[in-house]
Design a protein around this motif. Structure first.
Motif, PDB file in Angstrom:
ATOM      1  N   UNK A 128       0.828  -1.208   0.000  1.00  0.00           N
ATOM      2  CA  UNK A 128       0.000   0.000   0.000  1.00  0.00           C
ATOM      3  C   UNK A 128       0.862   1.258   0.000  1.00  0.00           C
ATOM      4  N   UNK A 129       1.925   1.228   0.774  1.00  0.00           N
ATOM      5  CA  UNK A 129       2.854   2.358   0.876  1.00  0.00           C
ATOM      6  C   UNK A 129       3.529   2.631  -0.469  1.00  0.00           C
ATOM      7  N   UNK A 130       4.075   1.585  -1.082  1.00  0.00           N
ATOM      8  CA  UNK A 130       4.830   1.772  -2.330  1.00  0.00           C
ATOM      9  C   UNK A 130       3.930   2.187  -3.487  1.00  0.00           C
ATOM     10  N   UNK A 131       2.693   1.692  -3.508  1.00  0.00           N
ATOM     11  CA  UNK A 131       1.777   2.041  -4.592  1.00  0.00           C
ATOM     12  C   UNK A 131       1.277   3.479  -4.480  1.00  0.00           C
ATOM     13  N   UNK A 132       1.305   4.030  -3.273  1.00  0.00           N
ATOM     14  CA  UNK A 132       0.772   5.380  -3.076  1.00  0.00           C
ATOM     15  C   UNK A 132       1.844   6.459  -2.995  1.00  0.00           C
ATOM     16  N   UNK A 133       3.100   6.108  -2.665  1.00  0.00           N
ATOM     17  CA  UNK A 133       4.124   7.129  -2.397  1.00  0.00           C
ATOM     18  C   UNK A 133       4.441   7.981  -3.632  1.00  0.00           C
ATOM     19  N   UNK A 134       4.665   7.348  -4.785  1.00  0.00           N
ATOM     20  CA  UNK A 134       5.017   8.131  -5.980  1.00  0.00           C
ATOM     21  C   UNK A 134       3.841   8.964  -6.489  1.00  0.00           C
ATOM     22  N   UNK A 135       2.621   8.402  -6.617  1.00  0.00           N
ATOM     23  CA  UNK A 135       1.491   9.257  -7.022  1.00  0.00           C
ATOM     24  C   UNK A 135       1.263  10.413  -6.049  1.00  0.00           C
ATOM     25  N   UNK A 136       1.428  10.157  -4.740  1.00  0.00           N
ATOM     26  CA  UNK A 136       1.262  11.238  -3.765  1.00  0.00           C
ATOM     27  C   UNK A 136       2.352  12.295  -3.951  1.00  0.00           C
ATOM     28  N   UNK A 137       3.567  11.855  -4.282  1.00  0.00           N
ATOM     29  CA  UNK A 137       4.644  12.809  -4.529  1.00  0.00           C
ATOM     30  C   UNK A 137       4.364  13.674  -5.735  1.00  0.00           C
ATOM     31  N   UNK A 138       3.859  13.067  -6.805  1.00  0.00           N
ATOM     32  CA  UNK A 138       3.507  13.834  -8.003  1.00  0.00           C
ATOM     33  C   UNK A 138       2.390  14.831  -7.688  1.00  0.00           C
ATOM     34  N   UNK A 139       1.387  14.378  -6.909  1.00  0.00           N
ATOM     35  CA  UNK A 139       0.294  15.270  -6.521  1.00  0.00           C
ATOM     36  C   UNK A 139       0.796  16.455  -5.708  1.00  0.00           C
ATOM     37  N   UNK A 140       1.811  16.208  -4.867  1.00  0.00           N
ATOM     38  CA  UNK A 140       2.331  17.299  -4.024  1.00  0.00           C
ATOM     39  C   UNK A 140       3.005  18.390  -4.848  1.00  0.00           C
ATOM     40  N   UNK A 141       3.425  18.068  -6.078  1.00  0.00           N
ATOM     41  CA  UNK A 141       3.977  19.086  -6.975  1.00  0.00           C
ATOM     42  C   UNK A 141       2.880  19.895  -7.660  1.00  0.00           C
ATOM     43  N   UNK A 142       1.606  19.455  -7.525  1.00  0.00           N
ATOM     44  CA  UNK A 142       0.527  20.065  -8.311  1.00  0.00           C
ATOM     45  C   UNK A 142      -0.616  20.627  -7.473  1.00  0.00           C
ATOM     46  N   UNK A 143      -0.694  20.305  -6.152  1.00  0.00           N
ATOM     47  CA  UNK A 143      -1.805  20.762  -5.334  1.00  0.00           C
ATOM     48  C   UNK A 143      -1.293  21.250  -3.985  1.00  0.00           C
ATOM     49  N   UNK A 144      -2.202  21.801  -3.180  1.00  0.00           N
ATOM     50  CA  UNK A 144      -1.821  22.290  -1.855  1.00  0.00           C
ATOM     51  C   UNK A 144      -1.344  21.131  -0.986  1.00  0.00           C
ATOM     52  N   UNK A 145      -0.170  21.296  -0.455  1.00  0.00           N
ATOM     53  CA  UNK A 145       0.429  20.217   0.331  1.00  0.00           C
ATOM     54  C   UNK A 145      -0.330  19.960   1.631  1.00  0.00           C
ATOM     55  N   UNK A 146      -0.918  21.009   2.220  1.00  0.00           N
ATOM     56  CA  UNK A 146      -1.678  20.830   3.448  1.00  0.00           C
ATOM     57  C   UNK A 146      -2.899  19.942   3.226  1.00  0.00           C
ATOM     58  N   UNK A 147      -3.550  20.070   2.065  1.00  0.00           N
ATOM     59  CA  UNK A 147      -4.700  19.220   1.755  1.00  0.00           C
ATOM     60  C   UNK A 147      -4.278  17.747   1.666  1.00  0.00           C
TER      61      UNK A 147
END
Length: 407
Positions: free
Chosen positions: A272-291
Protein backbone atom coordinates in the motif's frame (compact mmCIF):
# COMPACT_ATOMS: atom_id res chain seq x y z
CA UNK A 1 12.65 35.16 6.59
CA UNK A 2 15.87 35.63 4.68
CA UNK A 3 16.86 32.75 2.42
CA UNK A 4 20.06 32.09 0.62
CA UNK A 5 19.81 31.39 -3.07
CA UNK A 6 18.83 27.87 -4.00
CA UNK A 7 22.12 26.27 -5.00
CA UNK A 8 20.52 23.08 -6.28
CA UNK A 9 22.91 21.68 -8.85
CA UNK A 10 21.65 20.84 -12.29
CA UNK A 11 21.68 17.05 -12.50
CA UNK A 12 24.20 15.56 -14.84
CA UNK A 13 21.88 12.82 -16.00
CA UNK A 14 18.14 12.28 -16.14
CA UNK A 15 15.99 9.19 -16.30
CA UNK A 16 12.52 9.04 -17.91
CA UNK A 17 10.22 11.50 -16.15
CA UNK A 18 13.06 13.94 -15.59
CA UNK A 19 14.17 12.51 -12.24
CA UNK A 20 17.99 12.52 -11.87
CA UNK A 21 19.86 9.21 -12.03
CA UNK A 22 21.37 9.72 -8.59
CA UNK A 23 17.85 9.79 -7.12
CA UNK A 24 17.12 6.44 -8.77
CA UNK A 25 20.40 5.08 -7.40
CA UNK A 26 19.59 6.35 -3.90
CA UNK A 27 16.21 4.66 -4.20
CA UNK A 28 17.84 1.31 -4.98
CA UNK A 29 20.31 1.85 -2.13
CA UNK A 30 17.37 2.28 0.23
CA UNK A 31 15.55 -0.67 -1.31
CA UNK A 32 18.33 -3.20 -0.78
CA UNK A 33 19.09 -1.97 2.74
CA UNK A 34 15.40 -2.20 3.61
CA UNK A 35 15.21 -5.74 2.24
CA UNK A 36 18.01 -6.65 4.62
CA UNK A 37 16.70 -4.71 7.61
CA UNK A 38 13.09 -5.81 7.28
CA UNK A 39 14.01 -9.49 6.93
CA UNK A 40 15.39 -9.10 10.45
CA UNK A 41 13.03 -6.54 11.96
CA UNK A 42 9.91 -8.36 10.73
CA UNK A 43 10.85 -11.26 13.01
CA UNK A 44 12.68 -9.45 15.79
CA UNK A 45 9.71 -8.33 17.96
CA UNK A 46 8.24 -11.84 17.99
CA UNK A 47 11.69 -13.36 18.53
CA UNK A 48 12.24 -11.10 21.54
CA UNK A 49 8.79 -11.75 23.03
CA UNK A 50 8.23 -15.44 22.18
CA UNK A 51 11.80 -16.79 22.30
CA UNK A 52 13.64 -14.49 24.71
CA UNK A 53 10.65 -13.70 26.96
CA UNK A 54 10.77 -9.90 26.61
CA UNK A 55 7.65 -7.88 27.57
CA UNK A 56 5.77 -5.83 24.99
CA UNK A 57 6.50 -2.68 27.02
CA UNK A 58 10.22 -3.51 26.78
CA UNK A 59 9.90 -3.97 23.00
CA UNK A 60 8.24 -0.56 22.73
CA UNK A 61 10.94 1.02 24.92
CA UNK A 62 13.79 -0.60 22.94
CA UNK A 63 12.26 0.40 19.60
CA UNK A 64 11.54 3.91 20.77
CA UNK A 65 15.02 4.50 22.21
CA UNK A 66 16.65 2.98 19.11
CA UNK A 67 14.74 5.31 16.80
CA UNK A 68 15.40 8.28 19.08
CA UNK A 69 19.12 7.46 18.92
CA UNK A 70 18.94 7.55 15.13
CA UNK A 71 17.16 10.89 15.28
CA UNK A 72 19.82 12.43 17.55
CA UNK A 73 22.53 11.33 15.12
CA UNK A 74 20.65 12.85 12.18
CA UNK A 75 20.85 16.40 13.50
CA UNK A 76 24.64 16.20 13.82
CA UNK A 77 25.23 14.42 10.51
CA UNK A 78 22.94 16.87 8.72
CA UNK A 79 24.81 19.86 10.16
CA UNK A 80 28.19 18.30 9.29
CA UNK A 81 27.04 17.70 5.71
CA UNK A 82 26.10 21.39 5.45
CA UNK A 83 29.41 22.54 6.89
CA UNK A 84 31.72 20.38 4.78
CA UNK A 85 29.53 19.54 1.79
CA UNK A 86 30.22 15.79 2.11
CA UNK A 87 26.74 14.32 2.00
CA UNK A 88 27.68 11.16 0.06
CA UNK A 89 30.59 10.32 2.39
CA UNK A 90 28.31 10.48 5.43
CA UNK A 91 25.74 8.35 3.62
CA UNK A 92 28.41 5.72 2.86
CA UNK A 93 29.47 5.65 6.53
CA UNK A 94 25.87 5.32 7.67
CA UNK A 95 24.90 2.57 5.25
CA UNK A 96 28.23 0.84 5.92
CA UNK A 97 27.52 0.71 9.66
CA UNK A 98 24.09 -0.73 8.92
CA UNK A 99 25.63 -3.47 6.76
CA UNK A 100 28.28 -4.32 9.36
CA UNK A 101 25.67 -4.90 12.09
CA UNK A 102 23.70 -7.47 10.11
CA UNK A 103 25.93 -10.50 10.90
CA UNK A 104 25.54 -9.76 14.63
CA UNK A 105 21.84 -10.72 14.63
CA UNK A 106 22.33 -14.40 13.72
CA UNK A 107 25.38 -14.63 16.01
CA UNK A 108 23.75 -13.01 19.05
CA UNK A 109 22.80 -15.42 21.82
CA UNK A 110 21.34 -12.93 24.31
CA UNK A 111 19.00 -9.96 24.34
CA UNK A 112 21.94 -7.66 25.12
CA UNK A 113 23.70 -8.48 21.85
CA UNK A 114 20.49 -7.99 19.85
CA UNK A 115 19.80 -4.64 21.48
CA UNK A 116 23.42 -3.59 20.88
CA UNK A 117 23.23 -4.49 17.19
CA UNK A 118 19.90 -2.72 16.89
CA UNK A 119 21.37 0.45 18.38
CA UNK A 120 24.47 0.47 16.16
CA UNK A 121 22.23 -0.15 13.15
CA UNK A 122 20.12 2.85 14.16
CA UNK A 123 23.24 4.98 14.63
CA UNK A 124 24.09 4.16 11.02
CA UNK A 125 20.58 5.15 9.99
CA UNK A 126 21.02 8.41 11.87
CA UNK A 127 24.29 9.22 10.14
CA UNK A 128 22.94 8.63 6.64
CA UNK A 129 19.37 9.95 6.89
CA UNK A 130 19.64 13.74 6.79
CA UNK A 131 22.57 13.91 4.30
CA UNK A 132 20.75 11.52 1.95
CA UNK A 133 17.49 13.50 2.12
CA UNK A 134 19.38 16.75 1.54
CA UNK A 135 21.28 15.17 -1.37
CA UNK A 136 17.99 14.36 -3.11
CA UNK A 137 17.05 18.05 -2.94
CA UNK A 138 20.56 19.09 -4.08
CA UNK A 139 20.33 17.12 -7.34
CA UNK A 140 16.62 17.67 -8.12
CA UNK A 141 14.94 20.77 -9.62
CA UNK A 142 12.36 22.27 -7.19
CA UNK A 143 9.42 21.51 -9.50
CA UNK A 144 10.26 17.77 -9.40
CA UNK A 145 11.03 17.33 -5.71
CA UNK A 146 7.69 15.78 -4.83
CA UNK A 147 8.11 13.17 -7.57
CA UNK A 148 11.77 12.58 -6.62
CA UNK A 149 11.04 12.00 -2.94
CA UNK A 150 8.02 9.91 -3.88
CA UNK A 151 10.15 7.73 -6.19
CA UNK A 152 12.86 7.21 -3.56
CA UNK A 153 10.18 6.39 -0.99
CA UNK A 154 8.53 3.93 -3.39
CA UNK A 155 11.77 2.02 -4.02
CA UNK A 156 12.54 2.12 -0.30
CA UNK A 157 9.11 0.67 0.45
CA UNK A 158 9.42 -2.07 -2.16
CA UNK A 159 12.35 -3.23 -0.04
CA UNK A 160 10.25 -2.81 3.08
CA UNK A 161 7.69 -5.38 1.92
CA UNK A 162 10.08 -7.61 -0.02
CA UNK A 163 12.10 -8.17 3.17
CA UNK A 164 9.18 -9.55 5.21
CA UNK A 165 8.03 -11.61 2.21
CA UNK A 166 11.47 -13.22 2.01
CA UNK A 167 11.48 -13.66 5.79
CA UNK A 168 8.20 -15.59 5.67
CA UNK A 169 9.37 -17.77 2.79
CA UNK A 170 12.65 -18.54 4.51
CA UNK A 171 10.93 -19.24 7.85
CA UNK A 172 8.81 -21.83 6.04
CA UNK A 173 11.78 -23.25 4.16
CA UNK A 174 14.02 -23.44 7.26
CA UNK A 175 11.29 -24.66 9.65
CA UNK A 176 11.34 -21.42 11.73
CA UNK A 177 15.12 -21.15 11.97
CA UNK A 178 15.45 -17.49 12.96
CA UNK A 179 19.26 -17.45 12.85
CA UNK A 180 19.45 -18.83 9.30
CA UNK A 181 16.94 -16.24 8.07
CA UNK A 182 19.05 -13.53 9.70
CA UNK A 183 22.11 -14.81 7.79
CA UNK A 184 20.27 -14.48 4.47
CA UNK A 185 19.66 -10.82 5.33
CA UNK A 186 23.38 -9.99 5.26
CA UNK A 187 23.89 -10.01 1.45
CA UNK A 188 21.45 -7.27 0.33
CA UNK A 189 22.92 -4.90 2.94
CA UNK A 190 26.33 -5.04 1.28
CA UNK A 191 24.75 -4.73 -2.20
CA UNK A 192 23.18 -1.49 -0.98
CA UNK A 193 26.55 -0.02 0.01
CA UNK A 194 28.10 -1.03 -3.33
CA UNK A 195 25.37 0.78 -5.32
CA UNK A 196 25.85 3.91 -3.23
CA UNK A 197 29.62 3.98 -3.77
CA UNK A 198 29.48 3.24 -7.51
CA UNK A 199 26.40 5.01 -8.87
CA UNK A 200 25.51 8.06 -6.75
CA UNK A 201 27.06 11.32 -7.93
CA UNK A 202 27.24 14.24 -5.53
CA UNK A 203 27.26 17.82 -6.88
CA UNK A 204 30.10 19.94 -5.58
CA UNK A 205 28.72 22.71 -3.38
CA UNK A 206 30.82 25.90 -3.54
CA UNK A 207 32.65 26.64 -0.28
CA UNK A 208 31.20 30.16 -0.29
CA UNK A 209 27.66 28.75 -0.09
CA UNK A 210 28.40 26.62 2.99
CA UNK A 211 28.25 27.77 6.64
CA UNK A 212 31.61 28.82 8.09
CA UNK A 213 31.03 26.73 11.22
CA UNK A 214 28.77 23.91 12.33
CA UNK A 215 25.27 25.41 11.93
CA UNK A 216 23.87 24.27 15.30
CA UNK A 217 23.52 27.66 16.93
CA UNK A 218 20.69 30.08 17.58
CA UNK A 219 21.49 32.39 14.67
CA UNK A 220 21.50 29.61 12.06
CA UNK A 221 18.44 27.83 13.49
CA UNK A 222 16.56 31.15 13.49
CA UNK A 223 17.47 31.57 9.83
CA UNK A 224 15.47 28.42 9.06
CA UNK A 225 12.40 30.65 9.34
CA UNK A 226 8.86 30.60 10.71
CA UNK A 227 7.40 28.34 8.02
CA UNK A 228 10.01 25.68 8.76
CA UNK A 229 9.19 25.69 12.48
CA UNK A 230 5.47 25.40 11.73
CA UNK A 231 6.29 22.26 9.74
CA UNK A 232 8.26 20.95 12.74
CA UNK A 233 5.19 21.48 14.94
CA UNK A 234 2.98 19.62 12.46
CA UNK A 235 5.50 16.78 12.32
CA UNK A 236 5.60 16.48 16.12
CA UNK A 237 1.82 16.29 16.40
CA UNK A 238 1.67 13.76 13.60
CA UNK A 239 4.40 11.56 15.11
CA UNK A 240 2.61 11.39 18.47
CA UNK A 241 -0.36 9.95 16.58
CA UNK A 242 1.64 6.97 15.28
CA UNK A 243 4.21 4.56 16.68
CA UNK A 244 6.64 1.83 15.68
CA UNK A 245 5.49 -0.68 13.04
CA UNK A 246 6.57 -3.36 15.54
CA UNK A 247 3.08 -2.98 17.03
CA UNK A 248 1.52 -4.00 13.71
CA UNK A 249 3.44 -7.28 13.90
CA UNK A 250 2.31 -7.80 17.50
CA UNK A 251 -1.26 -7.01 16.42
CA UNK A 252 -0.97 -9.83 13.88
CA UNK A 253 0.21 -12.18 16.61
CA UNK A 254 -2.76 -11.14 18.80
CA UNK A 255 -5.05 -12.10 15.91
CA UNK A 256 -3.61 -15.61 16.07
CA UNK A 257 -1.18 -15.64 13.15
CA UNK A 258 1.74 -18.02 13.51
CA UNK A 259 5.18 -16.38 13.80
CA UNK A 260 6.01 -17.50 10.25
CA UNK A 261 3.06 -15.52 8.84
CA UNK A 262 3.11 -12.47 11.11
CA UNK A 263 5.50 -10.53 8.80
CA UNK A 264 2.73 -10.62 6.18
CA UNK A 265 1.39 -7.44 7.78
CA UNK A 266 4.52 -5.60 6.65
CA UNK A 267 4.09 -6.98 3.14
CA UNK A 268 0.53 -5.63 2.96
CA UNK A 269 1.58 -2.31 4.49
CA UNK A 270 4.57 -2.03 2.16
CA UNK A 271 2.47 -2.72 -0.93
CA UNK A 272 0.00 0.00 0.00
CA UNK A 273 2.85 2.36 0.88
CA UNK A 274 4.83 1.77 -2.33
CA UNK A 275 1.78 2.04 -4.59
CA UNK A 276 0.77 5.38 -3.08
CA UNK A 277 4.12 7.13 -2.40
CA UNK A 278 5.02 8.13 -5.98
CA UNK A 279 1.49 9.26 -7.02
CA UNK A 280 1.26 11.24 -3.76
CA UNK A 281 4.64 12.81 -4.53
CA UNK A 282 3.51 13.83 -8.00
CA UNK A 283 0.29 15.27 -6.52
CA UNK A 284 2.33 17.30 -4.02
CA UNK A 285 3.98 19.09 -6.98
CA UNK A 286 0.53 20.07 -8.31
CA UNK A 287 -1.80 20.76 -5.33
CA UNK A 288 -1.82 22.29 -1.85
CA UNK A 289 0.43 20.22 0.33
CA UNK A 290 -1.68 20.83 3.45
CA UNK A 291 -4.70 19.22 1.75
CA UNK A 292 -2.62 16.15 0.93
CA UNK A 293 -1.37 15.96 4.51
CA UNK A 294 -4.95 16.07 5.81
CA UNK A 295 -5.81 13.10 3.60
CA UNK A 296 -2.90 11.22 5.18
CA UNK A 297 -4.11 11.99 8.72
CA UNK A 298 -7.64 10.83 7.89
CA UNK A 299 -6.18 7.57 6.56
CA UNK A 300 -4.26 7.12 9.84
CA UNK A 301 -7.43 7.67 11.89
CA UNK A 302 -9.23 5.07 9.79
CA UNK A 303 -6.32 2.61 10.16
CA UNK A 304 -6.24 2.97 13.95
CA UNK A 305 -9.99 2.54 14.32
CA UNK A 306 -10.05 -0.56 12.12
CA UNK A 307 -7.10 -2.15 13.94
CA UNK A 308 -8.72 -1.38 17.29
CA UNK A 309 -12.28 -2.51 16.67
CA UNK A 310 -12.62 -4.67 13.53
CA UNK A 311 -11.92 -8.31 14.44
CA UNK A 312 -10.27 -11.13 12.52
CA UNK A 313 -7.94 -11.26 9.58
CA UNK A 314 -10.15 -8.96 7.50
CA UNK A 315 -9.83 -6.19 10.07
CA UNK A 316 -6.10 -6.76 10.36
CA UNK A 317 -5.56 -6.66 6.58
CA UNK A 318 -7.71 -3.57 6.02
CA UNK A 319 -6.15 -1.71 8.94
CA UNK A 320 -2.61 -2.47 7.84
CA UNK A 321 -3.38 -1.44 4.23
CA UNK A 322 -4.81 1.89 5.44
CA UNK A 323 -1.69 2.35 7.59
CA UNK A 324 0.46 1.89 4.49
CA UNK A 325 -1.61 4.39 2.51
CA UNK A 326 -1.24 7.02 5.24
CA UNK A 327 2.53 6.51 5.13
CA UNK A 328 2.55 6.94 1.36
CA UNK A 329 0.61 10.20 1.57
CA UNK A 330 2.72 11.75 4.33
CA UNK A 331 6.35 10.60 4.61
CA UNK A 332 7.66 11.91 1.29
CA UNK A 333 5.48 15.00 1.68
CA UNK A 334 7.26 16.01 4.88
CA UNK A 335 10.57 15.75 3.02
CA UNK A 336 9.28 18.09 0.31
CA UNK A 337 8.01 20.58 2.91
CA UNK A 338 11.39 20.62 4.64
CA UNK A 339 13.37 20.93 1.39
CA UNK A 340 11.16 23.78 0.13
CA UNK A 341 11.16 25.76 3.37
CA UNK A 342 14.85 25.59 4.35
CA UNK A 343 17.70 27.66 2.85
CA UNK A 344 19.81 25.53 0.49
CA UNK A 345 22.91 25.83 2.68
CA UNK A 346 21.02 24.55 5.74
CA UNK A 347 19.13 21.63 4.21
CA UNK A 348 21.10 18.97 6.08
CA UNK A 349 20.57 20.79 9.39
CA UNK A 350 16.88 21.26 8.60
CA UNK A 351 16.35 17.56 7.92
CA UNK A 352 18.44 16.60 10.95
CA UNK A 353 16.51 18.86 13.34
CA UNK A 354 13.21 17.57 11.97
CA UNK A 355 14.26 13.95 12.48
CA UNK A 356 15.63 14.69 15.97
CA UNK A 357 12.45 16.25 17.31
CA UNK A 358 10.09 13.77 15.65
CA UNK A 359 12.32 10.93 16.92
CA UNK A 360 11.81 12.11 20.50
CA UNK A 361 8.07 12.20 19.81
CA UNK A 362 8.27 8.66 18.38
CA UNK A 363 10.01 7.48 21.56
CA UNK A 364 7.20 8.91 23.66
CA UNK A 365 4.53 7.46 21.34
CA UNK A 366 6.10 3.98 21.42
CA UNK A 367 6.38 3.97 25.22
CA UNK A 368 2.74 5.03 25.57
CA UNK A 369 1.67 2.41 23.02
CA UNK A 370 3.56 -0.37 24.83
CA UNK A 371 2.20 0.64 28.24
CA UNK A 372 -1.39 0.77 26.96
CA UNK A 373 -0.95 -2.63 25.28
CA UNK A 374 0.33 -4.27 28.47
CA UNK A 375 -2.43 -2.60 30.54
CA UNK A 376 -5.58 -2.99 28.42
CA UNK A 377 -4.60 -4.71 25.17
CA UNK A 378 -4.19 -3.66 21.58
CA UNK A 379 -7.58 -1.90 21.49
CA UNK A 380 -6.29 0.76 23.89
CA UNK A 381 -3.13 1.29 21.87
CA UNK A 382 -4.83 1.86 18.53
CA UNK A 383 -7.78 3.79 19.97
CA UNK A 384 -5.33 6.21 21.60
CA UNK A 385 -3.55 6.55 18.25
CA UNK A 386 -6.86 7.50 16.61
CA UNK A 387 -7.47 10.16 19.27
CA UNK A 388 -4.03 11.72 18.76
CA UNK A 389 -4.55 11.65 15.00
CA UNK A 390 -7.93 13.34 15.38
CA UNK A 391 -6.35 16.17 17.38
CA UNK A 392 -3.69 16.50 14.67
CA UNK A 393 -6.38 16.79 11.98
CA UNK A 394 -8.14 19.56 13.94
CA UNK A 395 -4.83 21.42 14.33
CA UNK A 396 -4.16 21.14 10.59
CA UNK A 397 -7.60 22.53 9.74
CA UNK A 398 -7.00 25.52 12.01
CA UNK A 399 -3.53 26.10 10.55
CA UNK A 400 -4.88 25.75 7.02
CA UNK A 401 -7.38 28.54 7.71
CA UNK A 402 -5.09 30.91 9.61
CA UNK A 403 -1.91 30.52 7.49
CA UNK A 404 -3.24 30.24 3.94
CA UNK A 405 -0.31 32.13 2.44
CA UNK A 406 2.31 29.80 3.95
CA UNK A 407 0.52 26.47 3.39
Amino acid sequence: MTKTADTTAKPSGRQPGGIPRSVWALGFVSMFMDISSEMIHALLPIYMVAVLGTSVLAVGLIEGIAEATASIMKVFSGAISDRFGKRKLLAVIGYGLGALTKPVFPLAGTLGWLVGARFVDRIGKGIRGAPRDALVADVTPPELRGAAYGLRQTLDTIGAFTGPLLAMSLMWWTANNYQLVFWFAVLPAFVSVAILVLFVREPKLPAASRPRKLPLNKAELTRLGTRYWWIIGIGLAFTLARFSEAFLILRAQATGLEPMWAPAVLVVMGLAYSLSAYPAGVLSDRMRKMDLLLIGVVLLIAADLVLAFVPGLAGLGLGVALWGLHMGFTQGLFNVLIADSAPADLRGTAFGMFHLLTGVALLLASIIAGALWDAIGFQGTFAAGACFAGLTAISLLILRRTHKAEF
